[in-house]
Structure formats: structure tokens, C-alpha cells
Scaffold this motif. Structure first.
Motif, PDB file in Angstrom:
ATOM      1  N   THR A 157     -12.395  -3.327   6.431  1.00  0.00           N
ATOM      2  CA  THR A 157     -12.394  -4.569   5.650  1.00  0.00           C
ATOM      3  C   THR A 157     -12.862  -5.763   6.484  1.00  0.00           C
ATOM      4  OG1 THR A 157     -10.456  -3.669   4.556  1.00  0.00           O
ATOM      5  CG2 THR A 157     -10.919  -5.980   4.138  1.00  0.00           C
ATOM      6  N   CYS A 158     -12.432  -5.803   7.725  1.00  0.00           N
ATOM      7  CA  CYS A 158     -12.771  -6.950   8.581  1.00  0.00           C
ATOM      8  C   CYS A 158     -14.055  -6.653   9.338  1.00  0.00           C
ATOM      9  CB  CYS A 158     -11.673  -7.181   9.612  1.00  0.00           C
ATOM     10  SG  CYS A 158     -10.082  -7.513   8.903  1.00  0.00           S
ATOM     11  N   GLN A 159     -14.913  -7.664   9.379  1.00  0.00           N
ATOM     12  CA  GLN A 159     -16.140  -7.479  10.174  1.00  0.00           C
ATOM     13  C   GLN A 159     -15.800  -7.389  11.651  1.00  0.00           C
ATOM     14  OE1 GLN A 159     -19.485 -10.268   9.874  1.00  0.00           O
ATOM     15  NE2 GLN A 159     -19.507  -9.694   7.718  1.00  0.00           N
TER      16      GLN A 159
ATOM     17  N   SER B 265      -2.088   2.613  17.003  1.00  0.00           N
ATOM     18  CA  SER B 265      -2.935   2.806  15.820  1.00  0.00           C
ATOM     19  C   SER B 265      -4.117   1.855  15.865  1.00  0.00           C
ATOM     20  CB  SER B 265      -2.144   2.537  14.536  1.00  0.00           C
ATOM     21  OG  SER B 265      -1.056   3.411  14.450  1.00  0.00           O
ATOM     22  N   PHE B 266      -3.882   0.633  16.334  1.00  0.00           N
ATOM     23  CA  PHE B 266      -4.974  -0.349  16.435  1.00  0.00           C
ATOM     24  C   PHE B 266      -5.931   0.039  17.557  1.00  0.00           C
ATOM     25  CE2 PHE B 266      -1.277  -2.887  14.769  1.00  0.00           C
ATOM     26  CZ  PHE B 266      -1.726  -2.865  13.449  1.00  0.00           C
ATOM     27  N   ARG B 267      -5.367   0.541  18.637  1.00  0.00           N
ATOM     28  CA  ARG B 267      -6.204   0.991  19.765  1.00  0.00           C
ATOM     29  C   ARG B 267      -7.129   2.119  19.318  1.00  0.00           C
ATOM     30  NH1 ARG B 267      -3.003   2.833  24.913  1.00  0.00           N
ATOM     31  NH2 ARG B 267      -2.172   4.329  23.434  1.00  0.00           N
ATOM     32  N   SER B 268      -6.600   3.049  18.499  1.00  0.00           N
ATOM     33  CA  SER B 268      -7.432   4.176  18.029  1.00  0.00           C
ATOM     34  C   SER B 268      -8.641   3.687  17.260  1.00  0.00           C
ATOM     35  CB  SER B 268      -6.655   5.105  17.108  1.00  0.00           C
ATOM     36  OG  SER B 268      -5.426   5.404  17.646  1.00  0.00           O
ATOM     37  N   GLN B 269      -8.509   2.515  16.627  1.00  0.00           N
ATOM     38  CA  GLN B 269      -9.634   1.952  15.860  1.00  0.00           C
ATOM     39  C   GLN B 269     -10.439   0.952  16.696  1.00  0.00           C
ATOM     40  OE1 GLN B 269     -10.522   2.963  12.819  1.00  0.00           O
ATOM     41  NE2 GLN B 269      -8.785   4.346  12.614  1.00  0.00           N
ATOM     42  N   LYS B 270     -10.238   1.010  18.001  1.00  0.00           N
ATOM     43  CA  LYS B 270     -10.967   0.138  18.949  1.00  0.00           C
ATOM     44  C   LYS B 270     -10.766  -1.352  18.669  1.00  0.00           C
ATOM     45  CE  LYS B 270     -14.570   3.587  19.908  1.00  0.00           C
ATOM     46  NZ  LYS B 270     -13.735   4.247  20.927  1.00  0.00           N
ATOM     47  N   MET B 271      -9.536  -1.709  18.379  1.00  0.00           N
ATOM     48  CA  MET B 271      -9.204  -3.126  18.179  1.00  0.00           C
ATOM     49  C   MET B 271      -8.444  -3.606  19.423  1.00  0.00           C
ATOM     50  SD  MET B 271      -7.631  -2.851  14.366  1.00  0.00           S
ATOM     51  CE  MET B 271      -8.539  -2.196  12.979  1.00  0.00           C
ATOM     52  N   PRO B 272      -8.792  -4.792  19.941  1.00  0.00           N
ATOM     53  CA  PRO B 272      -8.034  -5.330  21.070  1.00  0.00           C
ATOM     54  C   PRO B 272      -6.564  -5.477  20.664  1.00  0.00           C
ATOM     55  CG  PRO B 272      -9.979  -6.667  20.625  1.00  0.00           C
ATOM     56  CD  PRO B 272      -9.852  -5.713  19.489  1.00  0.00           C
ATOM     57  N   PHE B 273      -5.648  -5.142  21.559  1.00  0.00           N
ATOM     58  CA  PHE B 273      -4.238  -5.186  21.151  1.00  0.00           C
ATOM     59  C   PHE B 273      -3.331  -5.784  22.211  1.00  0.00           C
ATOM     60  CE2 PHE B 273      -2.449  -1.954  23.892  1.00  0.00           C
ATOM     61  CZ  PHE B 273      -3.559  -1.206  24.256  1.00  0.00           C
ATOM     62  N   LEU B 274      -2.266  -6.402  21.727  1.00  0.00           N
ATOM     63  CA  LEU B 274      -1.163  -6.840  22.585  1.00  0.00           C
ATOM     64  C   LEU B 274       0.094  -6.191  22.026  1.00  0.00           C
ATOM     65  CD1 LEU B 274      -1.885 -10.686  22.913  1.00  0.00           C
ATOM     66  CD2 LEU B 274      -2.312  -8.935  24.647  1.00  0.00           C
ATOM     67  N   PHE B 275       0.958  -5.751  22.923  1.00  0.00           N
ATOM     68  CA  PHE B 275       2.236  -5.176  22.503  1.00  0.00           C
ATOM     69  C   PHE B 275       3.354  -6.029  23.116  1.00  0.00           C
ATOM     70  CE2 PHE B 275       5.549  -1.767  23.544  1.00  0.00           C
ATOM     71  CZ  PHE B 275       6.205  -1.949  22.343  1.00  0.00           C
TER      72      PHE B 275
ATOM     73  N   GLU C 260       0.869  -1.172   0.000  1.00  0.00           N
ATOM     74  CA  GLU C 260       0.000   0.000   0.000  1.00  0.00           C
ATOM     75  C   GLU C 260       0.908   1.225   0.000  1.00  0.00           C
ATOM     76  OE1 GLU C 260      -1.532   1.127   3.759  1.00  0.00           O
ATOM     77  OE2 GLU C 260      -3.248   2.155   2.907  1.00  0.00           O
ATOM     78  N   GLU C 261       0.756   2.074  -1.020  1.00  0.00           N
ATOM     79  CA  GLU C 261       1.605   3.274  -1.075  1.00  0.00           C
ATOM     80  C   GLU C 261       0.772   4.502  -0.826  1.00  0.00           C
ATOM     81  OE1 GLU C 261       4.507   3.857  -4.035  1.00  0.00           O
ATOM     82  OE2 GLU C 261       4.934   1.729  -4.279  1.00  0.00           O
TER      83      GLU C 261
ATOM     84  N   ILE D  82      -2.941   1.549   7.900  1.00  0.00           N
ATOM     85  CA  ILE D  82      -3.368   0.137   7.856  1.00  0.00           C
ATOM     86  C   ILE D  82      -4.577  -0.076   8.765  1.00  0.00           C
ATOM     87  CG2 ILE D  82      -2.707  -2.254   8.375  1.00  0.00           C
ATOM     88  CD1 ILE D  82       0.125  -1.610   7.656  1.00  0.00           C
ATOM     89  N   ALA D  83      -4.488   0.456   9.979  1.00  0.00           N
ATOM     90  CA  ALA D  83      -5.568   0.235  10.955  1.00  0.00           C
ATOM     91  C   ALA D  83      -6.875   0.848  10.465  1.00  0.00           C
ATOM     92  CB  ALA D  83      -5.174   0.812  12.303  1.00  0.00           C
ATOM     93  N   SER D  84      -6.779   1.985   9.756  1.00  0.00           N
ATOM     94  CA  SER D  84      -8.014   2.659   9.343  1.00  0.00           C
ATOM     95  C   SER D  84      -8.765   1.840   8.288  1.00  0.00           C
ATOM     96  CB  SER D  84      -7.732   4.072   8.842  1.00  0.00           C
ATOM     97  OG  SER D  84      -6.950   4.002   7.670  1.00  0.00           O
ATOM     98  N   TRP D  85      -8.071   1.276   7.303  1.00  0.00           N
ATOM     99  CA  TRP D  85      -8.832   0.512   6.294  1.00  0.00           C
ATOM    100  C   TRP D  85      -9.057  -0.944   6.666  1.00  0.00           C
ATOM    101  CZ3 TRP D  85      -6.333  -3.576   4.290  1.00  0.00           C
ATOM    102  CH2 TRP D  85      -4.937  -3.507   4.120  1.00  0.00           C
TER     103      TRP D  85
END
Ligand SMILES: [Zn+2]
Length: 400
Positions: free
Chosen positions: A179-181, A252-262, A77-78, A172-175
Motif C-alpha cells: 500500500t505504501c510507496q 515482520s517489518f524487517r522481513s518486508q525490508k522496512m527500517p525498524f526500531l524496537f 482486518e480479519e 499487516i507488514a505484507s499488505w
């Protein structure tokens, strides 16, 4: 009755090899592959993977060709940034499809960019983050060559420009969120191949499990599969985010309300310096950290009927008492090598006092107290840095 039983036995004997043939043995991580990737990605030829440099382009081609060779659908993705002096963002994405649950997604992320030349120093970024990229390339190989339906589509992503305000992963996190339900969880790897300090080289930090339902269960499933010589320290991400400053692409994933591990093995003295080279990588630790990522991923199908939703910050229940005990373990390890870790008498007195206080505590200490302890530990580790101005330089570098 008897005849039926005989027939069943005969049938099962006849079909047994077929049943076994259906389930190939899971492939293991190959440490030599990890090493090969890190050695190439952090070689002078790639010029520290600085965005806009020829070495950065070669890095993109390398990652893409590796993913292609594993048979995975891969694309780049560019995105040209609106600031004309900034380089084009090139995110690399590979997809491992799921037949059973194509609507669910798991995201694995490791940024591949680094600094290259920065104020006269040459930063090659072996630990940061050639190690994370190597881990995900090896997992991509295993998932590509040994296809097992994990119960969710796995997106293996290599964000660009983490070192420039995590701008690659933001895109990436925004699109991917659209894309994913449902994004069941995300795992971000940043620096997974060098112990935080002397005496702390068989550990991996896992932050952020409080951000998702069933995430703590998933982490403990992964933990169960590790040998006695490797320990996972899990703590709330807030312990690390002094003044709310995010540390890597997980934000970035957190901003899109996705559960995250770092996941990280820590911020060693070589962090953002010219000393972050391949000869300082702990290959055994890197292999163990990589195995944990794969084990945790493979544990997901066992829990796939569980709920994996994002938990809003207000509703999260971070366990700060448990976190204080984890920080106490860090101090234990540091105190074992006072000379190598350059501890002075004040540091040692402070650590012992904190440890005693936290061991007796029945109530959790404040977040601020824990953050201050983390900052002090990071500062002590920084004393071993060969480049005193590194952190300042990296901040300035981010603005340029
Ligand atoms: Zn990094």
C-alpha cells in the motif's frame, strides 16, 4: 521606504495572531490516560486478551472505539488461519493521513493479545503489552485531536497474536508494504512500563537503528528531547537475537525490508507470569517511554528530506564496541542493588571482569560474547520470577 516599513509592521502585527493560530501548541502525553488504558486492558474482565475469548473481542471493541472517538479512520482486518484450531486474527489499524507526502508511511505497532489462562495460571499481561497499546492509543488521540502534517501517513497498528509466532503483524507488514510507496520507518513497542530490574527504571532500550539510513539520526533527535532523569540505550538488534530468534513484531517489518526500531523497557521477572499485573507497572517510566515515542515521531519532519531506506543485513554496520559499553551500564545498575537483584559472588566477579575488559577494549568484542552476556543478565533477572516454569510454559503455549 519608511511608509513600506510602517505598512509591513502593521501587516505583520495584524496577521501575527493568524500565523500563531495556524500552529497549535503540540499536545503532551497525559499520564492519566495511559494509566486508564492499562488498567482496563489488564483488568480481569478482559481475561488476559486471549485470542478466541470473549475478553479478546471486548479488547478489540475497546481499541476500535477509542480510535474512532479520536476521529481517525479505523478498521479491523480479519483473517481465518489455515490451522482450524487457531483463532481468527483480528488486526486493528488506524490511519493519520498526510497531505504533503501521502506516499510515505510511518508504522507504529503494539500487539494487544496476551495469554489469558495458561496451564492453570491467569496471565493478564499488563506490561506485556497493555503498556505499548496504551502508549499508541494516547499518541493516536494526540494526532487525531491536534492534526499536524508529519510529512508521512502514520499507520497506528495493533497486531493480534504476537504471542503466536507474530502472525498478526506478518499479515499487516505484507499488505502495508504494498500500500505504501515507501515505509520510512516502523516502531514496535513491546513492554514499555516496567524497569528491567531493580536500579534500572529510568531507561528505555531502542534496538535496530542500524536497519535504516537516517534512523540513528532520528533516534538521537528523540534523545535530545529527554530530561536528565531518563536515558535511552540504543544497541543493534542482533545483540538480543540469540541463535537468530526474533523477539517481537519488528521482525515482520524487517522481513518486508522496512527500517525498524524496537522499543522496550526490558524483560522483567514478571515477564509471561501471573505477576504481570497493573500494580507492578511503573507509571512514571511508562509516561517517559511514551513521551520518547511521541518526541521521536515529531522529530521526523525535521529530517524528512533525509533518506530513510532499509539497509540490507550484509551492509549494516552495527557498533558492537558501543553495545558492550551499553551492557556495561546495565551491569553498573545491577551491581548497585546486589541483594534485590539476587547477585551471587560469581555474578559480581563476572560482571566486574567484563566491565574492565570492555572499558579497555579498542576493538569490538564478538557478537557471541555480547549475546552470552545478555542471556546471563536475563537469567539473573529470571531468578526473581515468581513462576519458574513461565518461559517454558509460554513456549508450549505458542505451539497450542
Ligand atoms: Zn509482548
Amino acid at each position: 521606504m519608511m511608509k513600506k516599513a510602517v505598512m509591513l509592521v502593521t501587516l505583520s502585527v495584524f496577521f501575527a495572531p493568524l500565523c500563531f493560530a495556524k500552529k497549535p501548541a503540540p499536545l503532551p502525553i497525559k499520564p492519566e490516560n495511559l494509566k486508564r488504558h492499562v488498567q482496563y486492558l489488564a483488568s480481569p474482565e478482559l481475561e488476559g486478551r486471549k485470542p478466541g475469548s470473549p475478553g479478546h473481542n471486548t479488547t478489540v471493541s475497546y481499541i476500535e472505539s477509542q480510535l474512532d472517538s479520536y476521529g481517525l479512520h479505523t478498521w479491523i482486518e480479519e483473517k481465518t488461519p489455515w490451522m482450524f484450531w487457531k483463532s481468527t486474527i483480528k488486526n486493528i489499524i488506524a490511519e493519520v493521513p498526510s497531505r504533503s507526502h501521502p506516499e510515505k508511511c510511518i508504522i507504529l505497532a503494539a500487539h494487544y493479545d496476551h495469554y489469558g489462562d495458561l496451564f492453570g495460571d491467569h496471565l493478564l499481561g499488563a506490561n506485556d503489552n497493555a503498556t505499548g497499546v496504551a502508549t499508541l492509543l494516547e499518541i493516536a488521540r494526540i494526532l487525531g485531536q491536534n492534526p499536524v502534517d508529519l510529512g508521512a501517513t502514520v499507520h497506528i497498528v495493533f497486531p493480534d497474536q504476537e504471542e503466536a509466532f507474530i502472525s498478526g503483524s506478518k499479515r499487516i507488514a505484507s499488505w502495508l508494504g504494498l500500500t505504501c510507496q515507501q515505509v520510512v520507518f516502523t516502531m514496535t513497542l513491546d513492554m514499555v512500563g516496567k524497569g528491567f530490574f531493580k536500579g534500572f527504571d529510568n531507561h528505555l532500550f531502542v534496538f535496530g537503528a542500524e536497519s535504516g539510513q537516517s534512523l540513528p539520526e532520528l533516534v538521537s533527535e528523540g534523545k535530545k528531547l529527554q530530561g536528565a532523569q531518563f536515558s535511552i540505550l540504543d544497541a543493534p538488534i542482533s545483540v538480543l537475537e540469540v541463535f537468530g530468534v526474533a523477539r517481537s513484531d519488528y521482525a515482520s517489518f524487517r522481513s518486508q525490508k522496512m527500517p525498524f526500531l524496537f522499543l522496550t523497557t526490558g524483560m522483567p521477572a514478571t515477564y509471561h507470569t501471573a505477576a504481570d499485573t497493573i500494580d507492578t507497572i511503573d507509571w512514571a517510566l511508562h509516561a517517559k517511554a511514551s513521551k520518547f515515542v511521541l518526541d521521536t515521531l515529531r522529530s521526523y519532519p525535521r529530517l524528512s528530506s533525509a533518506t530513510f531506506g532499509y539497509i540490507e543485513k550484509k551492509k549494516q554496520k552495527p557498533d558492537y564496541l558501543a553495545a558492550s559499553r551499553q551492557i556495561s551500564l546495565l551491569m553498573d545498575a545491577m551491581l548497585k542493588f546486589p541483594g534485590e537483584n539476587r547477585l551471587n559472588s560469581r555474578d559480581m566477579k563476572w560482571m566486574k571482569k567484563k566491565q574492565q575488559k570492555w572499558a579497555r577494549a579498542t576493538k569490538a568484542p564478538s557478537l557471541w560474547e555480547l549475546q552470552r552476556a545478555v542471556v546471563r543478565i536475563i537469567t539473573i533477572v529470571g531468578r526473581n520470577s515468581t513462576d519458574k516454569a513461565s518461559y517454558f510454559k509460554s513456549i508450549i503455549g505458542k505451539l497450542l
